[in-house]
Design a protein around this motif. Sequence first.
Motif, PDB file in Angstrom:
ATOM      1  N   SER A 151      48.361  41.035  46.147  1.00  0.00           N
ATOM      2  CA  SER A 151      47.026  40.936  46.747  1.00  0.00           C
ATOM      3  C   SER A 151      46.273  39.684  46.309  1.00  0.00           C
ATOM      4  CB  SER A 151      46.201  42.184  46.400  1.00  0.00           C
ATOM      5  OG  SER A 151      46.034  42.298  44.998  1.00  0.00           O
ATOM      6  N   GLN A 152      46.808  38.973  45.309  1.00  0.00           N
ATOM      7  CA  GLN A 152      46.147  37.747  44.856  1.00  0.00           C
ATOM      8  C   GLN A 152      46.755  36.503  45.512  1.00  0.00           C
ATOM      9  OE1 GLN A 152      43.460  38.017  42.855  1.00  0.00           O
ATOM     10  NE2 GLN A 152      43.783  40.215  43.059  1.00  0.00           N
ATOM     11  N   SER A 153      47.609  36.710  46.513  1.00  0.00           N
ATOM     12  CA  SER A 153      48.238  35.569  47.168  1.00  0.00           C
ATOM     13  C   SER A 153      47.184  34.695  47.845  1.00  0.00           C
ATOM     14  CB  SER A 153      49.248  36.051  48.213  1.00  0.00           C
ATOM     15  OG  SER A 153      48.591  36.769  49.239  1.00  0.00           O
ATOM     16  N   PRO A 154      47.460  33.408  48.029  1.00  0.00           N
ATOM     17  CA  PRO A 154      46.477  32.497  48.629  1.00  0.00           C
ATOM     18  C   PRO A 154      45.938  32.951  49.985  1.00  0.00           C
ATOM     19  CG  PRO A 154      48.286  31.254  47.669  1.00  0.00           C
ATOM     20  CD  PRO A 154      48.693  32.700  47.615  1.00  0.00           C
ATOM     21  N   LEU A 155      46.781  33.626  50.772  1.00  0.00           N
ATOM     22  CA  LEU A 155      46.341  34.051  52.098  1.00  0.00           C
ATOM     23  C   LEU A 155      45.267  35.120  52.046  1.00  0.00           C
ATOM     24  CD1 LEU A 155      49.646  34.211  54.181  1.00  0.00           C
ATOM     25  CD2 LEU A 155      47.726  32.669  54.513  1.00  0.00           C
ATOM     26  N   ILE A 156      45.357  36.028  51.086  1.00  0.00           N
ATOM     27  CA  ILE A 156      44.402  37.138  51.018  1.00  0.00           C
ATOM     28  C   ILE A 156      43.835  37.307  49.621  1.00  0.00           C
ATOM     29  CG2 ILE A 156      45.478  38.427  52.895  1.00  0.00           C
ATOM     30  CD1 ILE A 156      46.819  40.152  50.742  1.00  0.00           C
ATOM     31  N   GLY A 157      43.808  36.231  48.853  1.00  0.00           N
ATOM     32  CA  GLY A 157      43.382  36.291  47.459  1.00  0.00           C
ATOM     33  C   GLY A 157      42.063  37.001  47.245  1.00  0.00           C
ATOM     34  N   ALA A 158      41.856  37.419  46.018  1.00  0.00           N
ATOM     35  CA  ALA A 158      40.661  38.176  45.659  1.00  0.00           C
ATOM     36  C   ALA A 158      39.397  37.429  46.068  1.00  0.00           C
ATOM     37  CB  ALA A 158      40.646  38.444  44.159  1.00  0.00           C
ATOM     38  N   HIS A 159      38.358  38.182  46.301  1.00  0.00           N
ATOM     39  CA  HIS A 159      37.068  37.618  46.699  1.00  0.00           C
ATOM     40  C   HIS A 159      36.585  36.638  45.629  1.00  0.00           C
ATOM     41  CE1 HIS A 159      37.241  41.011  49.439  1.00  0.00           C
ATOM     42  NE2 HIS A 159      37.444  41.784  48.398  1.00  0.00           N
ATOM     43  N   PRO A 160      36.103  35.488  46.033  1.00  0.00           N
ATOM     44  CA  PRO A 160      35.692  34.465  45.062  1.00  0.00           C
ATOM     45  C   PRO A 160      34.533  34.894  44.169  1.00  0.00           C
ATOM     46  CG  PRO A 160      34.984  33.881  47.284  1.00  0.00           C
ATOM     47  CD  PRO A 160      35.921  35.034  47.426  1.00  0.00           C
ATOM     48  N   ASP A 161      33.705  35.847  44.635  1.00  0.00           N
ATOM     49  CA  ASP A 161      32.566  36.300  43.832  1.00  0.00           C
ATOM     50  C   ASP A 161      32.768  37.732  43.337  1.00  0.00           C
ATOM     51  OD1 ASP A 161      32.462  37.351  46.371  1.00  0.00           O
ATOM     52  OD2 ASP A 161      30.278  37.354  46.488  1.00  0.00           O
ATOM     53  N   LEU A 162      34.033  38.088  43.095  1.00  0.00           N
ATOM     54  CA  LEU A 162      34.365  39.442  42.661  1.00  0.00           C
ATOM     55  C   LEU A 162      33.744  39.747  41.298  1.00  0.00           C
ATOM     56  CD1 LEU A 162      36.090  41.913  43.534  1.00  0.00           C
ATOM     57  CD2 LEU A 162      37.922  40.983  42.117  1.00  0.00           C
ATOM     58  N   ILE A 163      33.071  40.893  41.218  1.00  0.00           N
ATOM     59  CA  ILE A 163      32.422  41.319  39.976  1.00  0.00           C
ATOM     60  C   ILE A 163      32.917  42.711  39.609  1.00  0.00           C
ATOM     61  CG2 ILE A 163      30.251  41.955  38.865  1.00  0.00           C
ATOM     62  CD1 ILE A 163      28.831  39.998  40.718  1.00  0.00           C
ATOM     63  N   TYR A 164      33.396  42.877  38.382  1.00  0.00           N
ATOM     64  CA  TYR A 164      33.762  44.190  37.862  1.00  0.00           C
ATOM     65  C   TYR A 164      32.582  44.679  37.025  1.00  0.00           C
ATOM     66  CZ  TYR A 164      38.561  43.507  39.404  1.00  0.00           C
ATOM     67  OH  TYR A 164      39.684  43.316  40.173  1.00  0.00           O
ATOM     68  N   TYR A 165      31.943  45.738  37.512  1.00  0.00           N
ATOM     69  CA  TYR A 165      30.692  46.184  36.904  1.00  0.00           C
ATOM     70  C   TYR A 165      30.819  46.571  35.436  1.00  0.00           C
ATOM     71  CZ  TYR A 165      29.084  46.295  41.744  1.00  0.00           C
ATOM     72  OH  TYR A 165      28.755  45.947  43.029  1.00  0.00           O
ATOM     73  N   HIS A 166      31.907  47.207  35.059  1.00  0.00           N
ATOM     74  CA  HIS A 166      32.066  47.628  33.664  1.00  0.00           C
ATOM     75  C   HIS A 166      32.213  46.434  32.722  1.00  0.00           C
ATOM     76  CE1 HIS A 166      32.873  51.499  35.592  1.00  0.00           C
ATOM     77  NE2 HIS A 166      32.606  52.053  34.414  1.00  0.00           N
ATOM     78  N   GLU A 167      32.628  45.312  33.268  1.00  0.00           N
ATOM     79  CA  GLU A 167      32.748  44.089  32.463  1.00  0.00           C
ATOM     80  C   GLU A 167      31.477  43.249  32.560  1.00  0.00           C
ATOM     81  OE1 GLU A 167      36.166  41.982  33.801  1.00  0.00           O
ATOM     82  OE2 GLU A 167      37.572  43.612  33.372  1.00  0.00           O
ATOM     83  N   ASP A 168      30.899  43.205  33.751  1.00  0.00           N
ATOM     84  CA  ASP A 168      29.747  42.345  33.984  1.00  0.00           C
ATOM     85  C   ASP A 168      28.466  42.899  33.367  1.00  0.00           C
ATOM     86  OD1 ASP A 168      28.855  39.898  35.330  1.00  0.00           O
ATOM     87  OD2 ASP A 168      27.639  41.240  36.561  1.00  0.00           O
ATOM     88  N   PHE A 169      28.265  44.209  33.458  1.00  0.00           N
ATOM     89  CA  PHE A 169      27.055  44.827  32.909  1.00  0.00           C
ATOM     90  C   PHE A 169      27.366  46.270  32.497  1.00  0.00           C
ATOM     91  CE2 PHE A 169      22.309  45.824  33.468  1.00  0.00           C
ATOM     92  CZ  PHE A 169      21.984  45.204  32.278  1.00  0.00           C
ATOM     93  N   PRO A 170      27.990  46.440  31.330  1.00  0.00           N
ATOM     94  CA  PRO A 170      28.459  47.757  30.875  1.00  0.00           C
ATOM     95  C   PRO A 170      27.379  48.836  30.817  1.00  0.00           C
ATOM     96  CG  PRO A 170      29.372  46.005  29.520  1.00  0.00           C
ATOM     97  CD  PRO A 170      28.326  45.383  30.372  1.00  0.00           C
ATOM     98  N   ILE A 171      26.155  48.461  30.450  1.00  0.00           N
ATOM     99  CA  ILE A 171      25.090  49.461  30.337  1.00  0.00           C
ATOM    100  C   ILE A 171      24.836  50.125  31.687  1.00  0.00           C
ATOM    101  CG2 ILE A 171      22.628  49.827  29.861  1.00  0.00           C
ATOM    102  CD1 ILE A 171      22.773  47.564  27.849  1.00  0.00           C
ATOM    103  N   ALA A 214      26.937  50.247  34.290  1.00  0.00           N
ATOM    104  CA  ALA A 214      28.112  51.010  34.698  1.00  0.00           C
ATOM    105  C   ALA A 214      28.203  52.345  33.974  1.00  0.00           C
ATOM    106  CB  ALA A 214      29.379  50.195  34.442  1.00  0.00           C
ATOM    107  N   LYS A 215      27.892  52.352  32.693  1.00  0.00           N
ATOM    108  CA  LYS A 215      28.014  53.579  31.897  1.00  0.00           C
ATOM    109  C   LYS A 215      26.914  54.581  32.216  1.00  0.00           C
ATOM    110  CE  LYS A 215      28.175  55.257  27.125  1.00  0.00           C
ATOM    111  NZ  LYS A 215      28.138  54.867  25.689  1.00  0.00           N
ATOM    112  N   GLU A 216      25.666  54.148  32.193  1.00  0.00           N
ATOM    113  CA  GLU A 216      24.548  55.075  32.360  1.00  0.00           C
ATOM    114  C   GLU A 216      24.396  55.569  33.802  1.00  0.00           C
ATOM    115  OE1 GLU A 216      20.925  53.723  30.589  1.00  0.00           O
ATOM    116  OE2 GLU A 216      21.889  53.206  28.675  1.00  0.00           O
ATOM    117  N   CYS A 217      24.630  54.690  34.761  1.00  0.00           N
ATOM    118  CA  CYS A 217      24.445  55.093  36.160  1.00  0.00           C
ATOM    119  C   CYS A 217      25.619  55.914  36.706  1.00  0.00           C
ATOM    120  CB  CYS A 217      24.212  53.869  37.041  1.00  0.00           C
ATOM    121  SG  CYS A 217      22.599  53.098  36.779  1.00  0.00           S
TER     122      CYS A 217
END
Length: 388
Positions: free
Chosen positions: A222-242, A244-247
Amino acid sequence: MQETHSIYVWSKVTRLFHWGLAASFVTTIVSAEFENALLIHVSAGSTMGILLFFRLIWGFTGPKYSRFANFDFNLKDLFWYFAKLFKDRRLFVGHNPAASWATFLLIILGFITTFTGWVLMGASEVRGFWAFLAQDESLAPRVLSLHIWGKNAMCTVATIHVIGATLEHFWHKTSIINSMFDGYKKAPLHVKSVRPTKAQNRLGIFFLAFAFITGIGVWKWSQSPLIGAHPDLIYYHEDFPIYAKECSSCHVLMPPFVLTKASWEVVLGDPKDHFFQDISQKVPNLEKIKPYILNNSAETALNELARGVVESSKGKNVYRVTRTSYWKDIHSAIPREIYKHPLIKSASNCDVCHDNFGVHNYINDEDINLKALNLMQSAKIYLKWNKR
């Protein structure tokens, strides 16, 4: 009656290309009918694109009867062919006038379809080389229209081609269908077999293998150049753990993009009345979390759901994504009783049917699953989806 004999016309490479193109095209048609078959659709489309590129090269470098120079593009011959279709049983060793035009049109239409599909991955799905095109909201509908037009045109030409080949096989008795399996066709006695050179075989095998490997790679990687991951992909548990955990302490984590900023301001305005619940104890860091949610609301996202929510929320106060007209439309194929399923329980439990929901800031088509339902329930939903 003219005496004939069987000669070798279509090389193994040509035949493998022919059936590979047919198989990949049919796969794109079928997979387009299923919401969660995007990767299969793009995989087949990628294979088809490479095969078409190979056919273009093969038209100049392949054996005699595969070359464009041997095609009959004379319009008078084409009109004559159709006019004498049921009268003249002339043998065409290579492509007859109709097949010449059909092959040419399928290549052109195939390039249009595969290229627009590739662009659509960026403009609509925000993935791959063309992801930057998603900034223009008006582009995706236009490209989609061209993509569908190309597909429909290909289907029309391919259907005519199949009917013509069937007619020539049984009426003109040229064994043309058999020739696509064994490579041999009937021809006048003075016409000799044509076999590919080693260089031609190597070129053909390279492209066939490349097309097949690319198709499998796109499907599995899924990371191939034709369909690679979204350029602004954000993983909530990594980006803002508080956040992700509380909500997610009471329900599935609802990504910020499921509501507009105005709606979130109301939803998060009073911690003691959050959908009739007091969350002041369970979400002690609400004041820190709130700016993060507002800054990543539907207006700031590029994915399809976010755009649909923004559009359907104009002039309305919508506090649940399940009450937006956009959500209702894309889920209209699902019977209401499905939400009473013991594994689903509520329309708000999005993670039951959407893998990775609440994990990152996109909802991918290939993540849709109906594993909580039985085969008959799933089939009914898919059939209704196709009628929408």
